[in-house]
Structures are given as C-alpha cells and as structure tokens.
Design a protein around this motif. Structure first.
Motif, PDB file in Angstrom:
ATOM      1  N   LEU A 150       0.836  -1.194   0.000  1.00  0.00           N
ATOM      2  CA  LEU A 150       0.000   0.000   0.000  1.00  0.00           C
ATOM      3  C   LEU A 150       0.874   1.248   0.000  1.00  0.00           C
ATOM      4  N   ASP A 191      -0.357   1.706   6.848  1.00  0.00           N
ATOM      5  CA  ASP A 191      -0.019   0.286   6.800  1.00  0.00           C
ATOM      6  C   ASP A 191       1.246  -0.034   7.586  1.00  0.00           C
ATOM      7  N   ASN A 260       6.930   1.797  -2.235  1.00  0.00           N
ATOM      8  CA  ASN A 260       5.634   2.295  -2.700  1.00  0.00           C
ATOM      9  C   ASN A 260       5.633   3.821  -2.667  1.00  0.00           C
TER      10      ASN A 260
END
Length: 278
Positions: A150, A191, A260
C-alpha cells in the motif's frame, strides 16, 4: 609606555623623565606592542565541517519491517567496499542496487530479489577485505510477517522557496546557493506506522517539464517537516543540481520502506530573488 628615538638611541618617556633603554628591553617592549596589536585585530572566521560517513537510512532498528522492504543507506561518494544485506551472522541476500549521486554522498538502495524471511534479523554491512576490521555493520532490522503493497500518503507539502546566503563565506559556513526548502511536509503510512518515510524528488527540465514516470532524481529524508533540496551550506554533503533559471519545476512523492510511492505533487519555484539567473 611611549618610545622616542633621539641621538641614535631609543628612550622611554615617562612624564618629564627619560632614560636610555637597552636593546633587549626595547625588543621586549616592541614585541609586546606588536602582539597586543595583533590580538586586537578582527579574527578570521573559519568553517569547520565533519566528513560525510556511512549511514543506514532505513529500515533501521525496527522490529516489523515488511518482507518486501528495500534497504537504503548513504555512503561518501567514491567509497570502496562491498555493501551487503545478510541474515544476522548468516547468509547473504541477493539484491539489485541502484544509486543516486548527491554531492559528497551517494544514496544506495538495495532491493532483495526474493521476499525476506519473517521474524528474522538482518544486517547491512560493508566488507573491505584489505582493511582491519574487514567488516563494518551499518545497522540491523527485524522483519515482521507481511509485505507492504500500500502506498503512503503525502498529506501536505507547504511552500517551495528558493534560498541563498546573503553573505556567503565566513565562520557560519554559508554559501550563495541556490537551494530549495519545501515545508511543512506531512506524510503518513497507515499500513506501516513505524516506517521512516522518505521523499522521492524529480527535477524538471529546462522547459519546466517533470516526468514522474522515470526514476526520481534523488531520494531525500524529511527533517523536522522540512525537505531541503540542494547544498544549503559548506558543510552540507548533499548537492542535488538546481538549475540556474528564474523558475524551476519539480515534483515530490512520499516513499515507504518497500518503495511504494504516493501520488506526486508538482511544484514551481521562483528563484529570481536569490540571483539564480545566469
């Protein structure tokens, strides 16, 4: 004490009396006067800087690093040695590397070719067989049980302002610049709340175009909700090239341990006030 020359000799005048001084006495007096004058001259200021060193950027001392984490560290540009990721006192992990030259430092990112093992401690070390000790550990971390897929969030970036030293040089290590300060920068990663988020930076071309589909120009830490791009003092080892133009375009995005990226934010910086026009 005042000194006067008369009749081939040097005399001390103290009120109405005068007496001839010996050569040794004269030398001591003159030496005292010169030393006193030098001591009262304005002192030349010097800038003293520490040499850049090898530093683990992340993950560092965490106990829940994602299984797909990347390992990032800074080393002095031109540093020799083999930088390795390995299980603590165990086998080496095969990785791919990419580097970003940033002035006197090189930012290194190692990406494991396979997911790391859960609940395992890893270390990042530099190996130099010709030196003693031949291995220096930069830092360690421990994995959790899941991968992180994420993206983090770039909550806000504030203003992007061009800076420059009004009086470069001297003991405060200031330089003419320009460099760019962005802030306040606020990021989050629901996350991985313990992750140390970084900022990927893309510098635009001469026409002001910024291509965020390409790898970033550099990856930089956030310090006190502020991002500094470029060399901000003589002691700053970072030195991202800032185009000398009236306006500069760039983009920033939050980056987590696994690589990410958040949605990038594009910024336009007015550099006219700091004399960045060629």
């Amino acid at each position: 004490m005042r000194l006067v020359a008369r009749g081939g000799g040097v005399y001390s005048r103290d009120g109405m009396s005068a007496k001839r001084l010996g050569a040794r006495h004269v030398g001591l007096v003159v030496g005292f006067i010169v030393a006193n004058h030098v001591a009262n001259l304005p002192k030349a200021e010097a800038c003293s800087c520490m040499a850049p060193r090898e530093v683990l950027v992340g993950p560092d001392r965490v106990d829940d690093a994602p299984l797909n984490t990347r390992v990032r560290f800074e080393v002095p540009s031109g540093a020799k040695g083999d930088f390795v990721l390995r299980a603590y006192e165990g086998a080496r992990v095969e990785t791919t590397a990419r580097t970003f030259l940033d002035g006197d430092l090189t930012f290194v990112e190692l990406t494991p070719k396979s997911p790391l093992a859960p609940f395992t401690r890893y270390e990042i070390a530099v190996v130099r067989p010709s030196e003693y000790p031949c291995t220096t550990v930069l830092g360690t971390f421990r994995t959790g049980v899941v991968a992180d897929n994420l993206a983090p969030k770039l909550e806000s970036v504030g203003r992007a302002v061009a800076r420059g030293g009004a009086h470069p040089g001297g003991g405060n290590c200031s330089i003419a610049g320009p460099w760019i300060e962005v802030g306040p920068v606020k990021v989050s990663d629901p996350d991985q709340p313990n992750a140390r988020l970084l900022l990927a930076v893309w510098m635009g071309d001469a026409a002001g175009n910024v291509d965020t589909s390409k790898p970033p120009t550099t990856i930089l830490p956030i310090r006190g909700e502020k991002l500094t791009i470029g060399k901000s003092s003589l002691c700053d080892p970072h030195d991202v090239a800032i185009p000398r133009a009236p306006f500069v375009s760039l983009a920033v995005a939050a980056m987590d341990d696994a690589g990410n990226l958040s949605a990038p934010r594009k910024l336009r910086v007015d550099q006219r006030a700091v004399g960045a026009i060629p």
